[in-house]
Design a protein around this motif. Sequence first.
Motif, mmCIF file in Angstrom:
data_model
loop_
_atom_site.group_PDB
_atom_site.id
_atom_site.type_symbol
_atom_site.label_atom_id
_atom_site.label_comp_id
_atom_site.label_asym_id
_atom_site.label_seq_id
_atom_site.Cartn_x
_atom_site.Cartn_y
_atom_site.Cartn_z
ATOM 1 N N SER A 208 0.815 -1.217 0.000
ATOM 2 C CA SER A 208 0.000 0.000 0.000
ATOM 3 C C SER A 208 0.847 1.265 0.000
ATOM 4 N N LEU A 209 2.080 1.162 0.486
ATOM 5 C CA LEU A 209 2.954 2.332 0.473
ATOM 6 C C LEU A 209 3.189 2.817 -0.956
ATOM 7 N N TYR A 210 3.257 1.877 -1.868
ATOM 8 C CA TYR A 210 3.552 2.229 -3.244
ATOM 9 C C TYR A 210 2.385 2.913 -3.941
ATOM 10 N N SER A 211 1.248 3.058 -3.245
ATOM 11 C CA SER A 211 0.101 3.766 -3.825
ATOM 12 C C SER A 211 0.172 5.266 -3.560
ATOM 13 N N CYS A 212 1.169 5.694 -2.784
ATOM 14 C CA CYS A 212 1.314 7.129 -2.467
ATOM 15 C C CYS A 212 1.992 7.825 -3.644
ATOM 16 N N SER A 213 1.229 8.056 -4.681
ATOM 17 C CA SER A 213 1.805 8.501 -5.952
ATOM 18 C C SER A 213 2.335 9.927 -5.909
ATOM 19 N N HIS A 214 1.993 10.690 -4.863
ATOM 20 C CA HIS A 214 2.487 12.067 -4.768
ATOM 21 C C HIS A 214 3.826 12.155 -4.037
ATOM 22 N N LEU A 215 4.280 11.063 -3.462
ATOM 23 C CA LEU A 215 5.540 11.096 -2.719
ATOM 24 C C LEU A 215 6.698 11.528 -3.620
ATOM 25 N N GLU A 216 7.463 12.488 -3.126
ATOM 26 C CA GLU A 216 8.644 12.945 -3.836
ATOM 27 C C GLU A 216 9.933 12.474 -3.157
ATOM 28 N N SER A 217 9.862 12.250 -1.840
ATOM 29 C CA SER A 217 11.023 11.767 -1.100
ATOM 30 C C SER A 217 10.565 10.700 -0.119
ATOM 31 N N LEU A 218 11.170 9.519 -0.208
ATOM 32 C CA LEU A 218 10.833 8.406 0.680
ATOM 33 C C LEU A 218 12.117 7.867 1.290
ATOM 34 N N ASN A 219 12.223 7.980 2.617
ATOM 35 C CA ASN A 219 13.413 7.514 3.319
ATOM 36 C C ASN A 219 13.005 6.480 4.362
ATOM 37 N N LEU A 220 13.320 5.220 4.066
ATOM 38 C CA LEU A 220 13.080 4.110 5.001
ATOM 39 C C LEU A 220 14.408 3.498 5.446
ATOM 40 N N GLY A 221 15.483 4.238 5.274
ATOM 41 C CA GLY A 221 16.808 3.717 5.575
ATOM 42 C C GLY A 221 17.031 3.436 7.044
ATOM 43 N N GLN A 226 12.394 -6.253 5.429
ATOM 44 C CA GLN A 226 12.776 -7.537 4.859
ATOM 45 C C GLN A 226 12.047 -7.763 3.540
ATOM 46 N N GLY A 227 12.389 -8.880 2.900
ATOM 47 C CA GLY A 227 11.704 -9.275 1.685
ATOM 48 C C GLY A 227 12.221 -8.531 0.467
ATOM 49 N N ALA A 228 11.456 -8.618 -0.609
ATOM 50 C CA ALA A 228 11.862 -8.042 -1.885
ATOM 51 C C ALA A 228 11.241 -6.665 -2.084
ATOM 52 N N ILE A 229 11.862 -5.899 -2.966
ATOM 53 C CA ILE A 229 11.281 -4.625 -3.384
ATOM 54 C C ILE A 229 10.220 -4.941 -4.428
ATOM 55 N N SER A 230 8.984 -4.565 -4.166
ATOM 56 C CA SER A 230 7.884 -4.911 -5.062
ATOM 57 C C SER A 230 7.987 -4.158 -6.384
ATOM 58 N N SER A 231 7.497 -4.791 -7.436
ATOM 59 C CA SER A 231 7.426 -4.104 -8.727
ATOM 60 C C SER A 231 6.487 -2.908 -8.673
ATOM 61 N N ASN A 232 5.643 -2.865 -7.628
ATOM 62 C CA ASN A 232 4.737 -1.725 -7.452
ATOM 63 C C ASN A 232 5.477 -0.434 -7.146
ATOM 64 N N VAL A 233 6.780 -0.525 -6.890
ATOM 65 C CA VAL A 233 7.550 0.694 -6.686
ATOM 66 C C VAL A 233 7.435 1.595 -7.916
ATOM 67 N N ASN A 235 4.880 2.584 -9.203
ATOM 68 C CA ASN A 235 3.732 3.486 -9.059
ATOM 69 C C ASN A 235 4.117 4.812 -8.412
ATOM 70 N N LEU A 236 5.331 4.894 -7.862
ATOM 71 C CA LEU A 236 5.775 6.132 -7.207
ATOM 72 C C LEU A 236 6.307 7.098 -8.271
ATOM 73 N N THR A 237 5.430 7.535 -9.117
ATOM 74 C CA THR A 237 5.839 8.265 -10.315
ATOM 75 C C THR A 237 6.384 9.656 -10.028
ATOM 76 N N SER A 238 6.156 10.188 -8.826
ATOM 77 C CA SER A 238 6.642 11.527 -8.489
ATOM 78 C C SER A 238 7.943 11.502 -7.698
ATOM 79 N N VAL A 239 8.373 10.318 -7.301
ATOM 80 C CA VAL A 239 9.505 10.232 -6.375
ATOM 81 C C VAL A 239 10.804 10.695 -7.039
ATOM 82 N N THR A 240 11.561 11.513 -6.282
ATOM 83 C CA THR A 240 12.874 11.975 -6.740
ATOM 84 C C THR A 240 14.000 11.406 -5.888
ATOM 85 N N ILE A 241 13.690 11.053 -4.630
ATOM 86 C CA ILE A 241 14.689 10.482 -3.723
ATOM 87 C C ILE A 241 14.109 9.220 -3.104
#
Length: 438
Positions: A208-221, A226-233, A235-241
């Motif tokens: 569901s995180l990948y549905s936040c299409s307005h996100l420009e910066s996402l820091n989960l560092g 765990q697990g894999a990075i979903s192909s749904n990433v 959907n983050l079409t606005s992300v710059t970082i």
Amino acid sequence: MDRFMRVIAFLVLVILTIATINLSSCNGDVVCINSEKQALLCFKREFKDPSNKLSSWDVEDDCCKWAGVVCDKLNGHVIELYLQNPNSTTPVVGKVHQSSVLDGKIDPSLVNLTCLNYLDLSQNDFGGIHIPRFIESLANLHYLSYPGQDLEERSPTSSEPVNLNDLLSLNLHQNGFEGPLPGSLWNMTNLRDLDLSKNNFNSIIPFSLYSCSHLESLNLGHNQFQGAISSNVGNLTSVTILDLSYNKLEGRIPMSMGNLCNLRVINLSSNKLVVQVLDVLKSLSGCILESLETLGLWENKLFGHFTERLGQFKNLRELYFQNNLISGPIPMSLGKLSSIVVLDLSYNKLNGTLPKSLGHLSKLGILYISYNMLEGVVSENHFANLTSLVELLASVNQLSFDASPNWIPPFQLELVYLRSWQLGPQFPIFGYSHRSIF
């Protein structure tokens, strides 16, 4: 004629009014609104301030001059409040320096700051309370950085999550959160900036995180995701970082990431990605090639050979592939990285000779290739156009240097490590005038 004169008089009045406003602003005549000053004083009375960082609140009459308070220069409304703990840097996640922490409770008088749009209370101690319900009343609040121990944002008097849907930026960095990410976060559909770094989240990254299409910066560092990075990433079409570093992520980089046309910074370092470096280059071969400026993948388990695809990142400024298992030669296409400033390929298993195309990288300032199995002769051609080079770390390879006695390097190095090189019999001239040589 009379109409013309009236228009002229009106324009003169407008100009004089604007000039008066500007002069008032420049002279600092705008002072804070008394009701907002009283609200801040009520807020201050509810907590201890052992470091006296808010001592100006007791001295200055104008609250716009108080530490941490920013007012609108035209109307005097409080618009920003910076009350973060300035000494919060600590290696222990969730711990803060008690000597400068604000300790107490958050008074609802803050709702009287009707124009407040920025509130930073991070790294203080408000007893681990939830985000208070009255925060909803701050209709203009767009940025919130809050200390807490429960990310469900529930009010202490209600089981319903606090409505923070109008927030544009949420910073909950280094708060000691644990467990999975709560579903209530994904109701914040207007979020542009989300920082949850340096906590102890240990779930997969929710789809569901990948549905936040307005996100420009996402820091989960710096978590334990765990697990894999979903192909749904994709959907983050606005992300710059995008920073997912220092987690336990596995698997591959999805091809959909290559379609994030605005993405400038990717940091996937220090995870458990076991993938061929060629697959990484293929995954990042879409429109991202036009935007990507920084790519960090150090401390994973990338293996296999680079190919000529390495040269596809024409706008890349920083590339970090150190501490992996990459083998084979460095391709000639390295010379196509025309924007590269920092290149770190150290601590891999690279072999073969250093390509002469390296000498084309006129913007390269930092080159780290230590602890590989590179061999052969390095000549002045390798450095021909490296006019920006300031750091060269290339120790523990099987390289030798050969240049004419009259060669004058085009750079001025500040740091150079060439341990285990064959440099003699004549010491290379670029070593004479530089600060650190090893």
